[in-house]
Design an enzyme around this catalytic site. Sequence first.
Site, PDB file in Angstrom:
ATOM      1  N   ASN A  10       0.861  -1.184   0.000  1.00 10.97           N
ATOM      2  CA  ASN A  10       0.000   0.000   0.000  1.00 10.97           C
ATOM      3  C   ASN A  10       0.897   1.234   0.000  1.00 10.97           C
ATOM      4  OD1 ASN A  10      -1.876   1.998   0.407  1.00 10.97           O
ATOM      5  ND2 ASN A  10      -2.460   1.369   2.479  1.00 10.97           N
ATOM      6  N   TRP A  11       1.044   1.832  -1.181  1.00  7.86           N
ATOM      7  CA  TRP A  11       1.962   2.971  -1.303  1.00  7.86           C
ATOM      8  C   TRP A  11       1.340   4.278  -0.832  1.00  7.86           C
ATOM      9  CZ3 TRP A  11       3.997   1.322  -6.821  1.00  7.86           C
ATOM     10  CH2 TRP A  11       4.896   0.260  -6.658  1.00  7.86           C
ATOM     11  N   LYS A  12       0.076   4.254  -0.504  1.00  7.08           N
ATOM     12  CA  LYS A  12      -0.621   5.451  -0.012  1.00  7.08           C
ATOM     13  C   LYS A  12      -0.366   6.651  -0.944  1.00  7.08           C
ATOM     14  CE  LYS A  12      -0.270   3.512   4.591  1.00  7.08           C
ATOM     15  NZ  LYS A  12      -0.346   3.720   6.007  1.00  7.08           N
ATOM     16  N   HIS A  96      -9.915   1.311   4.782  1.00 10.78           N
ATOM     17  CA  HIS A  96      -8.642   1.533   5.495  1.00 10.78           C
ATOM     18  C   HIS A  96      -8.888   2.525   6.632  1.00 10.78           C
ATOM     19  CE1 HIS A  96      -4.553   2.710   6.401  1.00 10.78           C
ATOM     20  NE2 HIS A  96      -4.142   1.628   5.754  1.00 10.78           N
ATOM     21  N   GLU A  98      -7.236   4.947   7.700  1.00 10.70           N
ATOM     22  CA  GLU A  98      -6.965   6.346   7.352  1.00 10.70           C
ATOM     23  C   GLU A  98      -8.158   6.962   6.630  1.00 10.70           C
ATOM     24  OE1 GLU A  98      -3.233   5.695   5.372  1.00 10.70           O
ATOM     25  OE2 GLU A  98      -2.273   5.287   7.304  1.00 10.70           O
ATOM     26  N   GLU A 168      -5.867  -4.797  10.571  1.00  5.59           N
ATOM     27  CA  GLU A 168      -4.867  -3.738  10.721  1.00  5.59           C
ATOM     28  C   GLU A 168      -5.180  -2.926  11.973  1.00  5.59           C
ATOM     29  OE1 GLU A 168      -2.831  -2.390   6.908  1.00  5.59           O
ATOM     30  OE2 GLU A 168      -4.794  -1.495   6.818  1.00  5.59           O
ATOM     31  N   GLY A 174       1.999   2.416  10.844  1.00  3.23           N
ATOM     32  CA  GLY A 174       2.983   3.490  10.729  1.00  3.23           C
ATOM     33  C   GLY A 174       3.664   3.865  12.032  1.00  3.23           C
ATOM     34  N   SER A 209       3.018  -1.984  10.482  1.00  2.00           N
ATOM     35  CA  SER A 209       4.460  -1.980  10.741  1.00  2.00           C
ATOM     36  C   SER A 209       5.144  -3.306  10.408  1.00  2.00           C
ATOM     37  CB  SER A 209       4.735  -1.565  12.187  1.00  2.00           C
ATOM     38  OG  SER A 209       4.251  -0.257  12.410  1.00  2.00           O
TER      39      SER A 209
HETATM   40  C1  PEP Z   1      -1.174   0.291   6.112  1.00  2.78           C
HETATM   41  O1  PEP Z   1      -1.455   1.461   6.394  1.00  2.78           O
HETATM   42  O2  PEP Z   1      -1.918  -0.397   5.383  1.00  2.78           O
HETATM   43  C2  PEP Z   1       0.063  -0.255   6.635  1.00  2.78           C
HETATM   44  C3  PEP Z   1       0.186  -1.535   6.704  1.00  2.78           C
HETATM   45  O3  PEP Z   1       1.020   0.688   7.013  1.00  2.78           O
HETATM   46  P1  PEP Z   1       2.442   0.433   7.720  1.00  2.78           P
HETATM   47  O4  PEP Z   1       3.045  -0.829   7.170  1.00  2.78           O
HETATM   48  O5  PEP Z   1       3.250   1.633   7.391  1.00  2.78           O
HETATM   49  O6  PEP Z   1       2.177   0.299   9.191  1.00  2.78           O
END
Ligand code: PEP
Length: 258
Positions: A10-12, A96, A98, A168, A174, A209
């Site tokens: 997931n490159w956001k 998600h 976010e 998640e 993050g 993470s």
């Molecule tokens: C995400 O936001 O889907 C995610 C897995 O982020 P991170 O790996 O940076 O925690």
Amino acid sequence: MQASFMVVANWKMNGCRDRVTNLSHELITRCGFLNQPKIVLCPPYIYLERVQETLASSKISLGAQDLSCENNGAFTGNISGEMLVDVGVQYVIIGHSERRLNNAETNDIILKKLSIAQFQGMTSIFCIGENIVEKQLGNTFKAIDHQLKPVITLIKNDPSIKCIVAYEPVWSIGTGCSASVQDVERVNKYIKQIFNDLNYPIKIIYGGSVNEMNIEQFVAIKSLDGVIVGNASLSADKLINICMRVEKQTMNTLADIV
Ligand code: PEP
């Protein structure tokens, strides 16, 4: 660990044309033809087509980070499910944390998005997970019960829906603080029971993470079908290392079974 393990990147809202192209080229060169893991790249909308062109003959799939809850029409700035399919998208991230937080996405909106993804034949990567307060109050399952409602509604209506649950926990995204193996196993067991009761063979992936240092502990979890990677997926070396480690661990496990 299951027979087919997924790594979803997931490159956001990161990257530029060159960076995104280089990242996908490097990944294809080193991991594009691996049987394991199943890799899905989710670039920002504007780069979907560019990434799709680089993926053309590889085994890597294209995913989107979201879709509109409307089919088409006067929705300035939105991207429809039909448009995503048109440029080769097979997977779409829905719900998600976010987006739930920053875009006030409710279960009603998420239900519409899941329905459109289903109608368009895409596989939904449906994100759920408790926040830190819910965790501290011992309300993880309560949060999950609430977030699972849209997908349960859909499955009852049409069991052929293609959906993967991404667990998640919000506090792990993050932050560099991933969930423990015990946390993931406990939540997976809970989710699996819910879907077993619906006779739906759910796949669960974990996100929060994940990096090249901790990937092996997640691959070793029998009830887990993959991972979703944010920050670490923005570095070609890190993402390739993650995929290589999954491949190696999977091969070793298969050799042990034989
Ligand atoms: C995400 O936001 O889907 C995610 C897995 O982020 P991170 O790996 O940076 O925690």
